[in-house]
Write an enzyme that holds these catalytic residues in place. Sequence first.
Site, PDB file in Angstrom:
ATOM      1  N   THR A 107     -18.481 -14.049   7.093  1.00  0.00           N
ATOM      2  CA  THR A 107     -17.912 -13.247   8.191  1.00  0.00           C
ATOM      3  C   THR A 107     -16.478 -13.686   8.495  1.00  0.00           C
ATOM      4  O   THR A 107     -15.599 -12.856   8.742  1.00  0.00           O
ATOM      5  CB  THR A 107     -18.780 -13.417   9.463  1.00  0.00           C
ATOM      6  OG1 THR A 107     -20.104 -12.986   9.146  1.00  0.00           O
ATOM      7  CG2 THR A 107     -18.244 -12.620  10.624  1.00  0.00           C
ATOM      8  N   HIS A 138     -14.201 -12.195   6.025  1.00  0.00           N
ATOM      9  CA  HIS A 138     -13.885 -10.795   6.370  1.00  0.00           C
ATOM     10  C   HIS A 138     -12.796 -10.744   7.439  1.00  0.00           C
ATOM     11  O   HIS A 138     -11.886  -9.906   7.385  1.00  0.00           O
ATOM     12  CB  HIS A 138     -15.127 -10.068   6.905  1.00  0.00           C
ATOM     13  CG  HIS A 138     -16.140  -9.747   5.847  1.00  0.00           C
ATOM     14  ND1 HIS A 138     -15.923  -8.774   4.890  1.00  0.00           N
ATOM     15  CD2 HIS A 138     -17.369 -10.250   5.599  1.00  0.00           C
ATOM     16  CE1 HIS A 138     -16.984  -8.707   4.096  1.00  0.00           C
ATOM     17  NE2 HIS A 138     -17.873  -9.602   4.502  1.00  0.00           N
TER      18      HIS A 138
HETATM   19 ZN    ZN Z   1     -22.209 -17.416   9.779  1.00  0.00          ZN
END
Ligand code: ZN
Length: 341
Positions: free
Chosen positions: A40, A43
Amino acid sequence: MRALVKARPEEGLWMETRPVPEIGPDDVLIRVNKTGICGTDVHIWNWDEWAAKTVPVPLVTGHEFAGEIVEMGRDVEGLELGQRVSGEGHLIGKTSRQSRAGKFHLDPATRGIGVNEQGAFAEYLRLPAFNVVPLPDAVDDEIGAILDPLGNAVHTALSFDLVGEDVLVTGAGPIGIMAAAVARHVGARHVVITDVNPARLALAEQVADVVPVNVAEEDLGDVVARLKMKQGFDVGLEMSGNQRALDQMVESLVMGGRIALLGIPPGKSPVDWSRIVFKAITIKGVYGREIFETWYKMLAMLENGLDVRRVITHRFNAADFEAGFAEMRGGASGKVVLDWR
Ligand code: ZN
Ligand code: NAD
């Protein structure tokens, strides 16, 4: 304090000086010792379409952490100054039907630290005391810093009874590898893990007693025959987000097989529903961790022989975060841990 900030709506993260967060009556202030870099966070670094529509700027990033309590709000009970802790990074609402039924992980108003709220890539983190999870002595800070993804793995792997079952894990990223280790720990029979990246499969073998399969080279049907399974796998844990992996999973499952889906496909993807119907397959979507049952089970297993340390392949000082993100973006690493002390 130093903090790794998404300061501008463009590629990158920046180490900045930020004020230490002020805590409310129900919060604690945690001095962060170690943090894990998550897909994440990559990203958010890349500032892809998802990040651009989700993440407010500026934001202190990061949600995988371990540290110690240095300040407590007026109304906090049951915690202590100096206590070593990690915590649940999903901040939940308290008014939904699900929350009021104690199913905190199903609350639709969940907000994530380091995604929607100020995060843990910093010297200090403010967290509601409700979210804090004390660490037992057997769980040191670098393992404490990867409990969030280990929790994803545990939540997924414990979705179905695995005792004596043949389990297929698709995707040997850090979470898939840890899920395979959990499946082994709780008593699965065969644990097969697939990937198309040889480095990831080699890492899986170092972390857990698994059968690695490169699906770019070997057919899963041959593996089922080689391991002398009767029809195929009993349970599938999808940890790649790849459509082909899900297709192969459905194909190689027994009648009545069960699938837990953690991997997030990049967009809408076609599924051959008739095969799922005729095979009478059960599919469960998995989001985050069960709050707080996953935390309980995970810590209990770590205290009793579950060993995932080798999934951590890189350790950096927080000042060298760029090197850490370069490893993550390279796609061959396991977990990358940053040291904030
Ligand atoms: Zn994580
Ligand atoms: P990762 O990207 O590091 O690992 C995914 C792996 O899948 C990679 O090693 C990749 O080579 C492999 N892969 C690609 N194509 C494949 C194929 N055809 N067959 C088998 N493997 C293939 O991801 P991660 O950090 O380990 O996370 C795993 C997945 O879980 C990701 O999709 C992530 O977005 C998702 N995730 C979901 C939640 C949730 O709450 N549902 C939480 C965290 C992560």
